[in-house]
Write a protein that holds these residues in place. Structure first.
Motif, mmCIF file in Angstrom:
data_model
loop_
_atom_site.group_PDB
_atom_site.id
_atom_site.type_symbol
_atom_site.label_atom_id
_atom_site.label_comp_id
_atom_site.label_asym_id
_atom_site.label_seq_id
_atom_site.Cartn_x
_atom_site.Cartn_y
_atom_site.Cartn_z
ATOM 1 N N GLY A 160 -7.329 -7.603 8.916
ATOM 2 C CA GLY A 160 -6.381 -7.751 10.008
ATOM 3 C C GLY A 160 -6.150 -6.369 10.608
ATOM 4 O O GLY A 160 -5.881 -5.408 9.886
ATOM 5 N N TYR A 216 7.881 -8.340 3.726
ATOM 6 C CA TYR A 216 6.517 -7.788 3.642
ATOM 7 C C TYR A 216 6.475 -6.618 2.647
ATOM 8 O O TYR A 216 5.513 -6.451 1.900
ATOM 9 C CB TYR A 216 6.041 -7.338 5.020
ATOM 10 C CG TYR A 216 4.724 -6.602 4.983
ATOM 11 C CD1 TYR A 216 3.574 -7.210 4.475
ATOM 12 C CD2 TYR A 216 4.616 -5.287 5.436
ATOM 13 C CE1 TYR A 216 2.356 -6.527 4.433
ATOM 14 C CE2 TYR A 216 3.409 -4.606 5.401
ATOM 15 C CZ TYR A 216 2.278 -5.233 4.895
ATOM 16 O OH TYR A 216 1.085 -4.561 4.841
ATOM 17 N N ARG A 273 2.147 -6.922 -5.096
ATOM 18 C CA ARG A 273 0.680 -6.818 -5.038
ATOM 19 C C ARG A 273 0.215 -5.528 -5.700
ATOM 20 O O ARG A 273 -0.688 -5.544 -6.539
ATOM 21 C CB ARG A 273 0.231 -6.873 -3.573
ATOM 22 C CG ARG A 273 -1.247 -6.552 -3.388
ATOM 23 C CD ARG A 273 -1.746 -6.824 -1.979
ATOM 24 N NE ARG A 273 -1.059 -6.045 -0.931
ATOM 25 C CZ ARG A 273 -1.396 -6.080 0.365
ATOM 26 N NH1 ARG A 273 -2.390 -6.857 0.770
ATOM 27 N NH2 ARG A 273 -0.736 -5.360 1.262
ATOM 28 N N PHE A 319 -4.891 -2.380 0.798
ATOM 29 C CA PHE A 319 -6.091 -2.958 1.439
ATOM 30 C C PHE A 319 -6.884 -1.865 2.119
ATOM 31 O O PHE A 319 -6.353 -0.790 2.406
ATOM 32 C CB PHE A 319 -5.717 -4.075 2.431
ATOM 33 C CG PHE A 319 -5.039 -3.622 3.706
ATOM 34 C CD1 PHE A 319 -3.669 -3.437 3.757
ATOM 35 C CD2 PHE A 319 -5.771 -3.388 4.864
ATOM 36 C CE1 PHE A 319 -3.035 -3.031 4.940
ATOM 37 C CE2 PHE A 319 -5.149 -2.988 6.056
ATOM 38 C CZ PHE A 319 -3.783 -2.805 6.085
ATOM 39 N N CYS A 340 3.140 -8.193 10.276
ATOM 40 C CA CYS A 340 3.951 -7.557 9.238
ATOM 41 C C CYS A 340 4.858 -6.420 9.705
ATOM 42 O O CYS A 340 5.649 -5.905 8.930
ATOM 43 C CB CYS A 340 3.056 -7.083 8.120
ATOM 44 S SG CYS A 340 1.997 -5.761 8.669
ATOM 45 N N ALA A 367 -4.353 -4.024 13.729
ATOM 46 C CA ALA A 367 -3.226 -4.047 14.657
ATOM 47 C C ALA A 367 -3.253 -2.816 15.564
ATOM 48 O O ALA A 367 -4.123 -1.951 15.459
ATOM 49 C CB ALA A 367 -1.907 -4.109 13.879
ATOM 50 N N ASN A 413 4.365 -6.092 -0.840
ATOM 51 C CA ASN A 413 3.548 -4.909 -1.147
ATOM 52 C C ASN A 413 3.812 -4.360 -2.545
ATOM 53 O O ASN A 413 2.896 -3.862 -3.202
ATOM 54 C CB ASN A 413 3.804 -3.818 -0.105
ATOM 55 C CG ASN A 413 2.960 -4.032 1.140
ATOM 56 O OD1 ASN A 413 1.819 -4.473 1.045
ATOM 57 N ND2 ASN A 413 3.523 -3.739 2.301
HETATM 58 C C1 3EB Z 1 -1.663 -2.620 9.410
HETATM 59 O O1 3EB Z 1 -2.707 -2.116 9.818
HETATM 60 C C2 3EB Z 1 -1.304 -3.961 9.963
HETATM 61 O O2 3EB Z 1 -0.850 -5.849 3.892
HETATM 62 O O3 3EB Z 1 -2.745 -6.836 3.472
HETATM 63 C C3 3EB Z 1 -3.195 -5.603 8.285
HETATM 64 C C4 3EB Z 1 -4.097 -6.057 7.313
HETATM 65 C C5 3EB Z 1 -1.878 -5.376 7.923
HETATM 66 C C6 3EB Z 1 -3.681 -6.285 5.997
HETATM 67 C C7 3EB Z 1 -1.954 -6.266 4.249
HETATM 68 C C8 3EB Z 1 -1.474 -5.615 6.611
HETATM 69 C C9 3EB Z 1 -2.358 -6.062 5.648
HETATM 70 O O4 3EB Z 1 -0.899 -2.039 8.635
HETATM 71 C C10 3EB Z 1 -0.887 -4.915 8.933
#
Ligand code: 3EB
Length: 337
Positions: free
Chosen positions: A235, A146, A153, A217, A319, A237, A150
């Motif tokens: 996403g 992951y 990207r 993001f 991730c 978490a 990063n």
């Molecule tokens: C987080 O909040 C959880 O790397 O594009 C959520 C949404 C997460 C997008 C990304 C990673 C990504 O860090 C993980």
């Protein structure tokens, strides 16, 4: 008006929908039988816990016929001021060099191709990206995969002078059992508003404990079409500040995620032009690391969102190794004419 259909039977179209109006979509579950449809389709081959369907499609339906193309391996369609595309890249085509892994190189190449397409098509604003790749928590080249993603990207964002903080797309980054790097994306002719969550450190400002480069993001994007607003919640978490909370407890993680989504929806409601967004009226995709957590998580969701909420469960990796689930959401509202 653009429509999002979340439970389409593979191989079928919703009643009244014309194939030419399909902007694109995703296919969740096992690989469907039959030939693929003519629109860009992101394959998410993963078990769907609790679903009796053999698989299901999500479709974005535009209000009129779409135009279509293929550029550097990206299948795309555009309509209603938006472009939806799917980029698939095999890591094997990118031999690593030195400390640069194949996944890092493939991620960089994929986002370069996306940015070149958006420039050529004059749809410059990247609103949402859905990122999937194999073995997200695995390690090679001394770095978790992951974290490799990063780097690649972020390199592409910087190379194309997009910046890696602030006005960056909503996204998810999910691990599957196998397959190539698959990135679906939605871009617009008009800029969208990036939103953050006051309960969380912005992901693009995460400290270096989580990898040499921060993820690129935003917590959500609020995008405007001519007659509609779309809320893309990234996403989300069980992270407060920048730390994972409730390690080992999926039910508690789910409650924390709902609190985070609630805070993001509140941020959207500060700037919306359409009616207020309500968590129980969004469409959800829930990624569960372990299918065994389905019952407990579904129960929390039913309590908070109601039994009728639109939720699809997907078994996939998250991730951070200590995260047991991640939840994303989408909402479409008409704008008053
Ligand atoms: C987080 O909040 C959880 O790397 O594009 C959520 C949404 C997460 C997008 C990304 C990673 C990504 O860090 C993980």
């Amino acid at each position: 008006m653009l429509e999002l259909q979340t439970r389409v039977v593979p191989g079928a179209l919703p009643a009244g929908a014309a194939a030419g109006h399909v902007l694109g979509g995703a296919c969740l579950g096992p690989a469907p039988a039959g030939s693929p449809p003519g629109w860009p389709l992101q394959s998410i081959f993963a078990p769907l816990p609790g679903s009796t369907a053999t698989g299901l499609h999500e479709l974005w339906l535009a209000s009129g016929p779409c135009t279509a193309g293929c550029s550097e391996g990206i299948a795309w369609r555009r309509g209603d001021g938006m472009l939806y595309g799917v980029c698939e890249i095999a890591e094997a085509d990118f031999p690593g060099t030195g400390d640069r892994s194949p996944l890092q190189a493939a991620s960089h190449a994929a986002y370069r191709r996306i940015f070149r397409l958006l420039a050529a098509e004059r749809v410059p604003h990247l609103w949402r990206a859905w990122n999937y790749f194999a073995d997200i928590n695995g390690e090679s080249h001394g770095l978790e995969r992951y974290r490799q993603f990063n780097i690649g990207r972020q390199d592409a964002f910087l190379e194309f002078h997009r910046g890696a903080t602030g006005n960056v797309p909503a996204a998810c980054a999910i691990g599957l059992a196998g397959g190539p790097l698959r990135i679906a994306f939605m871009a617009g002719e008009r800029a969208a508003t990036a939103l953050e969550n006051p309960r969380q450190v912005s992901a693009y400002h995460y400290p270096a404990d989580y990898g040499p480069r921060s993820p690129t993001f935003s917590r959500a994007m609020l995008a405007s079409l001519a007659d509609q607003e779309i809320l893309f919640v990234s996403g989300t978490a069980s992270i407060v500040g920048h730390r994972t909370v409730h390690a080992g407890d999926a039910v508690a993680q789910c409650r924390e995620v709902l609190a985070n989504i609630g805070a993001v929806v509140e941020a959207a409601n500060q700037v919306r032009r359409s009616a207020a967004y309500a968590p129980d009226a969004l469409s959800y995709r829930v990624y569960l690391r372990h299918a065994a957590d389905l019952a407990g998580v579904a129960d929390v969701l039913a309590t908070h969102l109601g039994a009728a909420a639109d939720i699809v469960f997907v078994q996939a990796d998250i991730c951070r190794a200590d995260l047991l689930l991640e939840i994303e959401a989408t909402g479409l509202h008409p704008l008053a004419g």
